[in-house]
Every structure is written in C-alpha cells, then in structure tokens.
Scaffold this motif. Structure first.
Motif, PDB file in Angstrom:
ATOM      1  N   GLU A 156      -3.201  17.161  -7.202  1.00  0.00           N
ATOM      2  CA  GLU A 156      -3.798  17.118  -8.370  1.00  0.00           C
ATOM      3  C   GLU A 156      -3.604  18.614  -8.958  1.00  0.00           C
ATOM      4  OE1 GLU A 156      -8.085  15.730  -9.703  1.00  0.00           O
ATOM      5  OE2 GLU A 156      -8.241  17.128  -7.948  1.00  0.00           O
ATOM      6  N   ARG A 157      -3.517  19.634  -8.128  1.00  0.00           N
ATOM      7  CA  ARG A 157      -3.223  20.953  -8.839  1.00  0.00           C
ATOM      8  C   ARG A 157      -1.763  21.211  -9.135  1.00  0.00           C
ATOM      9  NH1 ARG A 157      -6.298  22.815  -4.103  1.00  0.00           N
ATOM     10  NH2 ARG A 157      -4.159  23.414  -3.110  1.00  0.00           N
ATOM     11  N   GLY A 158      -0.927  20.406  -8.449  1.00  0.00           N
ATOM     12  CA  GLY A 158       0.551  20.537  -8.864  1.00  0.00           C
ATOM     13  C   GLY A 158       1.318  21.384  -7.942  1.00  0.00           C
ATOM     14  N   ASP A 159       0.657  21.730  -6.674  1.00  0.00           N
ATOM     15  CA  ASP A 159       1.188  22.795  -5.831  1.00  0.00           C
ATOM     16  C   ASP A 159       2.454  21.731  -5.191  1.00  0.00           C
ATOM     17  OD1 ASP A 159      -0.780  24.500  -6.261  1.00  0.00           O
ATOM     18  OD2 ASP A 159      -1.972  24.240  -4.483  1.00  0.00           O
ATOM     19  N   VAL A 160       2.309  20.643  -5.083  1.00  0.00           N
ATOM     20  CA  VAL A 160       3.242  19.639  -4.498  1.00  0.00           C
ATOM     21  C   VAL A 160       3.649  18.704  -5.669  1.00  0.00           C
ATOM     22  CG1 VAL A 160       3.751  18.129  -2.859  1.00  0.00           C
ATOM     23  CG2 VAL A 160       2.364  19.878  -2.086  1.00  0.00           C
TER      24      VAL A 160
ATOM     25  N   LEU B  42       0.749  -1.173  -0.243  1.00  0.00           N
ATOM     26  CA  LEU B  42       0.189  -0.122   0.016  1.00  0.00           C
ATOM     27  C   LEU B  42       0.649   1.215  -0.131  1.00  0.00           C
ATOM     28  CD1 LEU B  42      -2.752  -1.059   2.464  1.00  0.00           C
ATOM     29  CD2 LEU B  42      -3.049  -0.911   0.226  1.00  0.00           C
ATOM     30  N   GLU B  43       1.907   1.334   0.716  1.00  0.00           N
ATOM     31  CA  GLU B  43       2.676   2.477   0.981  1.00  0.00           C
ATOM     32  C   GLU B  43       3.586   2.424  -0.312  1.00  0.00           C
ATOM     33  OE1 GLU B  43       3.600   5.011   2.785  1.00  0.00           O
ATOM     34  OE2 GLU B  43       2.041   4.742   3.943  1.00  0.00           O
ATOM     35  N   GLU B  44       4.061   1.571  -1.215  1.00  0.00           N
ATOM     36  CA  GLU B  44       4.596   1.585  -2.450  1.00  0.00           C
ATOM     37  C   GLU B  44       3.442   2.352  -3.509  1.00  0.00           C
ATOM     38  OE1 GLU B  44       7.348   1.541  -5.462  1.00  0.00           O
ATOM     39  OE2 GLU B  44       7.616   1.493  -3.208  1.00  0.00           O
ATOM     40  N   ARG B  45       2.418   1.929  -3.465  1.00  0.00           N
ATOM     41  CA  ARG B  45       1.340   2.329  -4.159  1.00  0.00           C
ATOM     42  C   ARG B  45       1.468   4.100  -4.020  1.00  0.00           C
ATOM     43  NH1 ARG B  45      -4.080  -0.860  -3.584  1.00  0.00           N
ATOM     44  NH2 ARG B  45      -4.835   1.061  -4.581  1.00  0.00           N
ATOM     45  N   ARG B  46       1.275   4.201  -2.649  1.00  0.00           N
ATOM     46  CA  ARG B  46       1.115   5.667  -2.063  1.00  0.00           C
ATOM     47  C   ARG B  46       2.356   6.231  -2.763  1.00  0.00           C
ATOM     48  NH1 ARG B  46       1.961   9.488   1.778  1.00  0.00           N
ATOM     49  NH2 ARG B  46       3.180   7.879   3.063  1.00  0.00           N
ATOM     50  N   ARG B  47       3.472   5.894  -2.636  1.00  0.00           N
ATOM     51  CA  ARG B  47       4.604   6.450  -3.144  1.00  0.00           C
ATOM     52  C   ARG B  47       4.605   6.878  -4.585  1.00  0.00           C
ATOM     53  NH1 ARG B  47       9.694   5.690  -5.028  1.00  0.00           N
ATOM     54  NH2 ARG B  47       9.372   3.528  -5.926  1.00  0.00           N
ATOM     55  N   ARG B  48       4.363   5.760  -5.308  1.00  0.00           N
ATOM     56  CA  ARG B  48       4.165   5.886  -6.823  1.00  0.00           C
ATOM     57  C   ARG B  48       3.287   6.939  -7.224  1.00  0.00           C
ATOM     58  NH1 ARG B  48       3.761  -0.194  -8.550  1.00  0.00           N
ATOM     59  NH2 ARG B  48       5.192  -0.910  -7.549  1.00  0.00           N
ATOM     60  N   ALA B  49       2.154   7.039  -6.535  1.00  0.00           N
ATOM     61  CA  ALA B  49       1.114   7.957  -6.841  1.00  0.00           C
ATOM     62  C   ALA B  49       1.596   9.528  -6.595  1.00  0.00           C
ATOM     63  CB  ALA B  49      -0.302   7.627  -6.191  1.00  0.00           C
ATOM     64  N   LEU B  50       2.294   9.573  -5.401  1.00  0.00           N
ATOM     65  CA  LEU B  50       2.856  10.841  -5.092  1.00  0.00           C
ATOM     66  C   LEU B  50       4.073  11.302  -6.260  1.00  0.00           C
ATOM     67  CD1 LEU B  50       3.353  10.414  -1.468  1.00  0.00           C
ATOM     68  CD2 LEU B  50       1.858  12.010  -2.346  1.00  0.00           C
ATOM     69  N   LEU B  51       4.748  10.137  -6.677  1.00  0.00           N
ATOM     70  CA  LEU B  51       5.760  10.433  -7.752  1.00  0.00           C
ATOM     71  C   LEU B  51       5.360  11.260  -9.127  1.00  0.00           C
ATOM     72  CD1 LEU B  51       8.547   8.032  -6.948  1.00  0.00           C
ATOM     73  CD2 LEU B  51       8.657  10.404  -6.806  1.00  0.00           C
ATOM     74  N   SER B  52       4.157  10.378  -9.329  1.00  0.00           N
ATOM     75  CA  SER B  52       3.638  10.430 -10.840  1.00  0.00           C
ATOM     76  C   SER B  52       2.378  11.570 -10.960  1.00  0.00           C
ATOM     77  CB  SER B  52       3.024   9.073 -11.230  1.00  0.00           C
ATOM     78  OG  SER B  52       1.780   8.657 -10.374  1.00  0.00           O
ATOM     79  N   GLY B  53       1.925  12.074  -9.475  1.00  0.00           N
ATOM     80  CA  GLY B  53       1.064  13.044  -9.206  1.00  0.00           C
ATOM     81  C   GLY B  53      -0.459  12.548  -9.591  1.00  0.00           C
ATOM     82  N   ASP B  54      -0.532  11.123  -9.318  1.00  0.00           N
ATOM     83  CA  ASP B  54      -1.886  10.553  -9.448  1.00  0.00           C
ATOM     84  C   ASP B  54      -2.782  10.637  -8.367  1.00  0.00           C
ATOM     85  OD1 ASP B  54      -3.856   8.611 -10.087  1.00  0.00           O
ATOM     86  OD2 ASP B  54      -2.562   7.008 -10.688  1.00  0.00           O
TER      87      ASP B  54
ATOM     88  N   ARG C 116      12.141   6.014   7.314  1.00  0.00           N
ATOM     89  CA  ARG C 116      13.039   7.182   6.932  1.00  0.00           C
ATOM     90  C   ARG C 116      12.675   7.625   5.376  1.00  0.00           C
ATOM     91  NH1 ARG C 116      19.549   8.105   6.491  1.00  0.00           N
ATOM     92  NH2 ARG C 116      19.456  10.219   6.058  1.00  0.00           N
ATOM     93  N   GLN C 117      12.484   8.859   5.192  1.00  0.00           N
ATOM     94  CA  GLN C 117      12.011   9.314   3.799  1.00  0.00           C
ATOM     95  C   GLN C 117      13.013  10.349   3.345  1.00  0.00           C
ATOM     96  OE1 GLN C 117       7.601  10.134   2.514  1.00  0.00           O
ATOM     97  NE2 GLN C 117       8.447  12.189   2.710  1.00  0.00           N
ATOM     98  N   ILE C 118      13.429  10.174   2.079  1.00  0.00           N
ATOM     99  CA  ILE C 118      14.137  11.274   1.454  1.00  0.00           C
ATOM    100  C   ILE C 118      13.611  11.801   0.309  1.00  0.00           C
ATOM    101  CG2 ILE C 118      16.615  11.883   0.729  1.00  0.00           C
ATOM    102  CD1 ILE C 118      17.400   9.139   2.434  1.00  0.00           C
ATOM    103  N   ALA C 119      13.275  12.965   0.304  1.00  0.00           N
ATOM    104  CA  ALA C 119      12.508  13.559  -0.881  1.00  0.00           C
ATOM    105  C   ALA C 119      12.915  14.734  -1.357  1.00  0.00           C
ATOM    106  CB  ALA C 119      10.986  13.762  -0.293  1.00  0.00           C
ATOM    107  N   ASP C 120      12.949  14.709  -2.771  1.00  0.00           N
ATOM    108  CA  ASP C 120      13.310  15.978  -3.411  1.00  0.00           C
ATOM    109  C   ASP C 120      11.999  16.469  -4.118  1.00  0.00           C
ATOM    110  OD1 ASP C 120      15.948  16.371  -3.026  1.00  0.00           O
ATOM    111  OD2 ASP C 120      16.411  14.846  -4.334  1.00  0.00           O
ATOM    112  N   MET C 121      11.307  17.627  -4.002  1.00  0.00           N
ATOM    113  CA  MET C 121      10.389  17.993  -4.428  1.00  0.00           C
ATOM    114  C   MET C 121      10.070  19.621  -4.859  1.00  0.00           C
ATOM    115  SD  MET C 121       8.209  18.035  -0.751  1.00  0.00           S
ATOM    116  CE  MET C 121       9.490  16.887  -0.126  1.00  0.00           C
ATOM    117  N   GLU C 122       8.998  19.968  -5.290  1.00  0.00           N
ATOM    118  CA  GLU C 122       8.641  21.337  -5.711  1.00  0.00           C
ATOM    119  C   GLU C 122       7.405  21.434  -4.849  1.00  0.00           C
ATOM    120  OE1 GLU C 122       8.301  22.812  -9.612  1.00  0.00           O
ATOM    121  OE2 GLU C 122       9.703  21.160 -10.168  1.00  0.00           O
ATOM    122  N   LEU C 123       7.576  22.719  -3.900  1.00  0.00           N
ATOM    123  CA  LEU C 123       6.396  23.148  -3.401  1.00  0.00           C
ATOM    124  C   LEU C 123       6.039  24.812  -3.928  1.00  0.00           C
ATOM    125  CD1 LEU C 123       7.785  22.491   0.542  1.00  0.00           C
ATOM    126  CD2 LEU C 123       6.205  20.867  -1.121  1.00  0.00           C
ATOM    127  N   LYS C 124       4.779  24.503  -4.507  1.00  0.00           N
ATOM    128  CA  LYS C 124       4.431  25.674  -5.274  1.00  0.00           C
ATOM    129  C   LYS C 124       5.700  26.305  -6.245  1.00  0.00           C
ATOM    130  CE  LYS C 124       0.656  27.018  -2.297  1.00  0.00           C
ATOM    131  NZ  LYS C 124      -0.072  28.173  -1.774  1.00  0.00           N
TER     132      LYS C 124
END
Length: 125
Positions: free
Chosen positions: A53-57, A9-21, A81-89
């Motif tokens: 969904e809006r692309g804010d994150v 379930l967490e892997e599905r959530r991780r993939r959804a976050l990465l793909s913006g799903d 532990r989570q290591i992330a690179d992202m854009e916030l707005k």
C-alpha cells in the motif's frame, strides 16, 4: 478446501501484487500470515499488505512456473517457481525463487493465505 481453485486465488494475489492493490491482498491474505521472504526476513500478512500500500514494494514482473498443488482436508499448498522484477524502497531487485503458499479454509468457508515462503533457486554446478 473451497469451491475456488487455489490456482485462481494465487492468480488474484499475483495480479494484486502487480497492480499494488492492497485491498485485494487484504481480502486474500490473513493478517497473521507468516510471510517469509527469500532474504530470510519475516513479515506478517498485515506488514506485507502495508508495504504494498505504501509503495515500499512494487512488482513490475511476477511470473509463475512449475506449479504443483497439494490438497489436505482444510489446507492447500501451492508450490511454484517465481521470477520477479520489483523495486524495494525504490531500488531495482530481481529474483528467481522457489515458493510455497499455504491456503486454509477460514470461518466463513472461504480461503485465506496463512503462510508464504520463498527461497532462492540453487544454480546448477
């Protein structure tokens, strides 16, 4: 809790976050999920889904390490532990956080994310 391991379930959530799903996130996350960011800001599940969904994150990298799973009769806690690179707005942001994700059995017998909390890792002295 369910027949689906929380790691899957967490892997599905991780993939959804990465793909913006956002649709996949909506299937996994309860709308009333308490979502506490490492900044201390609190979102609902619905607000977090809307931000994706809006692309804010936008996540570009989202790695998990040091995972542990704690089972209770109707909930499972996934700590990692989570290591992330992202854009916030549109602004680049990186983080190295300790996270806990709480999954609970829903009325249909599936699992939904009901709480997420992340906190910055303390640097060794």
């Amino acid at each position: 809790m369910t027949d689906v391991p929380v790691e899957a379930l967490e892997e599905r959530r991780r993939r959804a976050l990465l793909s913006g799903d956002a649709a996949e996130l909506a299937r996994l996350m309860d709308e009333d999920c308490v979502y506490i960011h490492s900044s201390g800001f609190i979102d609902s599940g619905r607000n977090m889904i809307d931000k994706i969904e809006r692309g804010d994150v936008r996540y570009h990298r989202l790695d998990f390490a040091d995972e542990s799973v704690h089972h209770l009769p109707t909930t499972t806690v996934f700590v990692y532990r989570q290591i992330a690179d992202m854009e916030l707005k549109g602004l680049p942001h990186g983080s190295d956080t300790l996270c806990s994700a709480v999954w609970a059995t829903d009325a249909a017998g599936g699992a939904r994310l009901i709480s997420f909390h992340s906190a910055f890792m303390e640097r060794a002295a």
